[in-house]
Design a protein around this motif. Structure first.
Motif, PDB file in Angstrom:
ATOM      1  N   PRO A 155       0.820  -1.214   0.000  1.00 38.52           N
ATOM      2  CA  PRO A 155       0.000   0.000   0.000  1.00 38.52           C
ATOM      3  C   PRO A 155       0.852   1.262   0.000  1.00 38.52           C
ATOM      4  N   GLY A 156       0.439   2.222  -0.840  1.00 41.22           N
ATOM      5  CA  GLY A 156       1.141   3.496  -0.898  1.00 41.22           C
ATOM      6  C   GLY A 156       2.301   3.517  -1.862  1.00 41.22           C
ATOM      7  N   ARG A 157       2.587   2.387  -2.506  1.00 46.41           N
ATOM      8  CA  ARG A 157       3.678   2.323  -3.477  1.00 46.41           C
ATOM      9  C   ARG A 157       3.146   1.835  -4.821  1.00 46.41           C
ATOM     10  N   SER A 158       3.743   2.322  -5.885  1.00 46.46           N
ATOM     11  CA  SER A 158       3.356   1.851  -7.209  1.00 46.46           C
ATOM     12  C   SER A 158       3.740   0.381  -7.358  1.00 46.46           C
ATOM     13  N   LEU A 159       3.017  -0.319  -8.231  1.00 47.37           N
ATOM     14  CA  LEU A 159       3.277  -1.736  -8.433  1.00 47.37           C
ATOM     15  C   LEU A 159       4.668  -1.925  -9.042  1.00 47.37           C
ATOM     16  N   GLN A 160       5.486  -2.740  -8.352  1.00 45.60           N
ATOM     17  CA  GLN A 160       6.868  -2.945  -8.773  1.00 45.60           C
ATOM     18  C   GLN A 160       7.222  -4.426  -8.677  1.00 45.60           C
ATOM     19  N   GLN A 161       8.356  -4.754  -9.256  1.00 47.34           N
ATOM     20  CA  GLN A 161       8.878  -6.110  -9.113  1.00 47.34           C
ATOM     21  C   GLN A 161       9.903  -6.192  -7.984  1.00 47.34           C
ATOM     22  N   GLU A 162      10.257  -5.041  -7.430  1.00 45.60           N
ATOM     23  CA  GLU A 162      11.214  -5.031  -6.326  1.00 45.60           C
ATOM     24  C   GLU A 162      10.910  -3.836  -5.419  1.00 45.60           C
ATOM     25  N   TYR A 163      10.793  -4.109  -4.123  1.00 42.81           N
ATOM     26  CA  TYR A 163      10.504  -3.070  -3.137  1.00 42.81           C
ATOM     27  C   TYR A 163      11.640  -3.008  -2.115  1.00 42.81           C
ATOM     28  N   LEU A 164      12.049  -1.805  -1.795  1.00 37.25           N
ATOM     29  CA  LEU A 164      13.089  -1.587  -0.798  1.00 37.25           C
ATOM     30  C   LEU A 164      12.429  -1.282   0.541  1.00 37.25           C
ATOM     31  N   LEU A 165      12.872  -1.964   1.599  1.00 34.66           N
ATOM     32  CA  LEU A 165      12.304  -1.789   2.936  1.00 34.66           C
ATOM     33  C   LEU A 165      13.408  -1.452   3.928  1.00 34.66           C
ATOM     34  N   THR A 166      13.102  -0.566   4.868  1.00 35.16           N
ATOM     35  CA  THR A 166      14.048  -0.267   5.941  1.00 35.16           C
ATOM     36  C   THR A 166      13.726  -1.120   7.159  1.00 35.16           C
ATOM     37  N   ALA A 167      14.655  -1.156   8.096  1.00 35.28           N
ATOM     38  CA  ALA A 167      14.405  -1.879   9.347  1.00 35.28           C
ATOM     39  C   ALA A 167      13.234  -1.262  10.091  1.00 35.28           C
ATOM     40  N   ASP A 168      13.077   0.063  10.019  1.00 34.77           N
ATOM     41  CA  ASP A 168      11.939   0.720  10.665  1.00 34.77           C
ATOM     42  C   ASP A 168      10.618   0.260  10.042  1.00 34.77           C
ATOM     43  N   ASP A 169      10.602   0.111   8.716  1.00 34.95           N
ATOM     44  CA  ASP A 169       9.409  -0.428   8.055  1.00 34.95           C
ATOM     45  C   ASP A 169       9.069  -1.805   8.623  1.00 34.95           C
ATOM     46  N   MET A 170      10.092  -2.619   8.790  1.00 35.18           N
ATOM     47  CA  MET A 170       9.892  -3.988   9.264  1.00 35.18           C
ATOM     48  C   MET A 170       9.436  -4.028  10.718  1.00 35.18           C
ATOM     49  N   HIS A 171       9.891  -3.089  11.529  1.00 38.38           N
ATOM     50  CA  HIS A 171       9.447  -3.049  12.921  1.00 38.38           C
ATOM     51  C   HIS A 171       7.999  -2.581  13.018  1.00 38.38           C
ATOM     52  N   GLU A 172       7.606  -1.694  12.117  1.00 36.51           N
ATOM     53  CA  GLU A 172       6.210  -1.231  12.114  1.00 36.51           C
ATOM     54  C   GLU A 172       5.290  -2.289  11.526  1.00 36.51           C
ATOM     55  N   GLY A 173       5.770  -3.005  10.531  1.00 39.94           N
ATOM     56  CA  GLY A 173       4.962  -4.022   9.863  1.00 39.94           C
ATOM     57  C   GLY A 173       4.640  -3.607   8.440  1.00 39.94           C
ATOM     58  N   VAL A 174       5.133  -4.363   7.472  1.00 49.64           N
ATOM     59  CA  VAL A 174       4.921  -4.068   6.051  1.00 49.64           C
ATOM     60  C   VAL A 174       3.771  -4.943   5.542  1.00 49.64           C
ATOM     61  N   ILE A 175       2.806  -4.313   4.885  1.00 50.78           N
ATOM     62  CA  ILE A 175       1.647  -5.030   4.355  1.00 50.78           C
ATOM     63  C   ILE A 175       1.959  -5.498   2.935  1.00 50.78           C
ATOM     64  N   LEU A 176       1.881  -6.799   2.710  1.00 54.47           N
ATOM     65  CA  LEU A 176       2.119  -7.388   1.389  1.00 54.47           C
ATOM     66  C   LEU A 176       0.826  -8.022   0.893  1.00 54.47           C
ATOM     67  N   THR A 177       0.360  -7.592  -0.285  1.00 50.46           N
ATOM     68  CA  THR A 177      -0.810  -8.209  -0.904  1.00 50.46           C
ATOM     69  C   THR A 177      -0.343  -9.093  -2.049  1.00 50.46           C
ATOM     70  N   LEU A 178      -0.752 -10.358  -2.013  1.00 48.71           N
ATOM     71  CA  LEU A 178      -0.333 -11.327  -3.027  1.00 48.71           C
ATOM     72  C   LEU A 178      -1.504 -11.659  -3.939  1.00 48.71           C
ATOM     73  N   SER A 179      -1.385 -11.292  -5.212  1.00 49.28           N
ATOM     74  CA  SER A 179      -2.397 -11.594  -6.236  1.00 49.28           C
ATOM     75  C   SER A 179      -3.794 -11.152  -5.830  1.00 49.28           C
ATOM     76  N   GLN A 180      -3.883 -10.098  -5.024  1.00 50.54           N
ATOM     77  CA  GLN A 180      -5.170  -9.554  -4.575  1.00 50.54           C
ATOM     78  C   GLN A 180      -6.047 -10.599  -3.865  1.00 50.54           C
ATOM     79  N   LYS A 181      -5.425 -11.611  -3.293  1.00 53.60           N
ATOM     80  CA  LYS A 181      -6.175 -12.664  -2.609  1.00 53.60           C
ATOM     81  C   LYS A 181      -5.697 -12.903  -1.188  1.00 53.60           C
ATOM     82  N   VAL A 182      -4.412 -12.750  -0.972  1.00 52.32           N
ATOM     83  CA  VAL A 182      -3.814 -13.012   0.340  1.00 52.32           C
ATOM     84  C   VAL A 182      -3.122 -11.744   0.824  1.00 52.32           C
TER      85      VAL A 182
END
Length: 506
Positions: free
Chosen positions: A104-131
């Motif tokens: 959420p909040g990022r354009s659709l990409q084949q590669e996303y960069l995440l910081t440790a702060d992102d990981m501590h907050e929790g990154v939301i991953l949507t897979l094929s709009q189903k999971v």
């Protein structure tokens, strides 16, 4: 059971002796809604710098034992890769899979960069709009969803609250439960009561801040009028529990009445000649981090008497991993009430869950329950759960702000989950075990320090100490609170407060 036996319990896991957080995936939405809340530790990512997510791996579970993969036909067998570049930088790579991965909040990409702060907050991953998955650093010990649902959640802070509630339940000590409005303080108090030996006795909840001075004595103690006796709240509680909600916002008269009754351990109804023994257990709730008045006030003294044991309930926004589990629980609960004649078959839209995960939840768990109720009411004859446009406007606010900051490293404050046990102990020692000073050094809130103390085994506050231990150290060090502080590893201010409440000279 003696209070010296009380401590926060943790599962002994050889992989995680020091409560170090590891990357975890949490299922927030799955076509099989019973799988919401399942977790999978990404130990390969932590150890070897790379983990794979596909239809067939990793295995998710709610029990802490071997589970099963996502096993959804919309997810490719070819994996997406979660890669660790450094301790501060991670990547989600979807180059070699047909699974569409979005954040959420990022354009659709084949590669996303995440910081440790992102990981501590929790990154939301949507897979094929189903999971929908949450990628987050979490400690291994707490990744078990309890069967009793008394205090529901898989986050480490909620696990600590649940453990402490069970541990304190069979003691008669007064309990102070702190936390923001709507986090579920009353529910925690009810849970303590249900876990206790007095579960079959009354549980009386009273908003004492709403009691008017003119009728305070009658409402609290009762009244005899025209030969009829009306029992007050304290007597109605019998040998059970009385929960005093928002005590710190009540009037001074209410404070004085409760203080005198607790000290005397009896109540006298208005116009009655005979007192009644006070047998109930006291619990309190508060939205304050600590008593808002000074030491000369009745409230401060009352707080000392009734806060023999206290803990904090964390905000919902700080435990994103619990939102999917709680939402599904509330939806099922509300559906059974509103549509009792119809089974819950409505699909849960992916966008709905993502918006729930992104929302700021100023009203906490209570607000989530209310949103679930409205969604259920609006979805009676629909194939999927319906999110009203007015609710969308409210829930969209958090998503918009997150879109602006998702790729930036957060520096204004620190995530409590990033503080290790060793770091907390060192900071406590550096600051003479004073919680406010420790909070400033760690760049987290005072409430977060309390939550971390609850979470980690072997760390305590002065209020956690039993009287026998305090007396033994008082005699051993001849009342020297400086020496007692270092021996017991608790705040000198808190220790002096306990000594004063016990009637010992300081």
């Amino acid at each position: 059971m003696d209070i010296s036996d009380i401590k926060t319990q943790h599962v002994d896991d050889s992989l995680d002796k020091q409560q170090a957080a590891v990357p975890m995936l949490v299922i927030a939405l799955h076509p099989n809604l019973n799988r919401v809340g399942e977790v999978a530790p990404l130990l390969d990512l932590d150890r070897e710098g790379r983990s794979y997510v596909s239809r067939n791996r990793p295995e998710f579970s709610k029990s802490g034992y071997a589970g099963k993969p996502l096993a959804d036909q919309h997810i490719s067998r070819s994996p997406l890769i979660i890669q660790k570049d450094s301790d501060e930088l991670f990547r989600v790579r979807a180059h070699s899979t047909s699974t569409e991965v979005s954040i959420p909040g990022r354009s659709l990409q084949q590669e996303y960069l995440l910081t440790a702060d992102d990981m501590h907050e929790g990154v939301i991953l949507t897979l094929s709009q189903k999971v929908v998955l949450i990628l987050k650093f979490l400690p291994l010990q707490h990744m078990i969803v309890p069967d009793d649902n008394m205090i529901l959640g898989i986050s480490p802070d909620i696990a600590a609250v649940r453990d402490k509630a069970k541990n304190i339940a069979r003691l008669s000590l007064p309990v102070m439960i702190r936390g923001a409005a709507g986090v579920g303080k009353e529910h925690v108090a009810r849970s303590i009561h249900e876990y206790s030996d007095q579960a079959n006795e009354p549980f009386i909840s009273v908003n004492v801040a709403a009691i008017h001075d003119a009728v305070a004595e009658e409402e609290l103690f009762g009244v005899v009028r025209n030969g009829q006796r009306k029992r007050g709240w304290l007597e109605q509680a019998g040998s059970g529990t009385i929960l005093l909600e928002d005590l710190e916002d009540a009037s001074e008269k209410v404070h004085e009445l409760i203080f005198k009754a607790f000290k005397a351990q009896k109540v006298l109804a208005v116009n009655d000649a005979n007192s009644v023994a006070l047998k109930c257990r006291f619990m309190l709730t508060s939205t304050y981090d600590n008593c808002p008045e000074n030491k000369s006030s009745v409230l401060w003294r009352l707080n000392n008497l009734l806060s023999a044991y206290q803990f904090f309930v964390p905000n919902l926004v700080d435990r994103r991993e619990d939102i999917g589990l709680l939402f599904y629980h509330f939806v099922a609960e509300q559906w059974a009430r509103v549509h009792a004649e119809k089974a819950m078959t409505a699909e849960v839209p992916t966008d709905l869950v993502v918006q729930l995960l992104m929302f700021n939840w100023p009203g906490n768990v209570r607000q989530l329950r209310n949103v679930a109720r409205q969604i259920v009411i609006d979805s009676r004859d629909k194939e999927s759960l319906y999110l009203d446009p007015q609710l969308i406007n409210i829930l969209a606010n958090k998503q918009e702000s997150a879109a602006q900051t998702s790729s930036k490293k957060v520096t204004k404050s620190r995530k409590p989950n990033s503080v290790s046990k060793d770091e907390l102990i060192e900071s406590l020692q550096n600051n003479r075990f004073e919680l406010q000073a420790t909070a400033r050094e760690l760049n987290i809130s005072r409430a977060s320090v309390y939550q971390l103390i609850q979470r980690f085994d072997g760390i305590q506050t002065a209020q956690d100490l039993d009287e026998m231990t305090i007396r033994e150290h008082y005699e051993r060090y001849n009342g020297d609170t400086e020496k007692m502080m270092w021996a017991l590893k608790v705040s000198q201010v808190g220790l002096r407060r306990r000594l004063k409440a016990m009637g010992l000279a300081i």
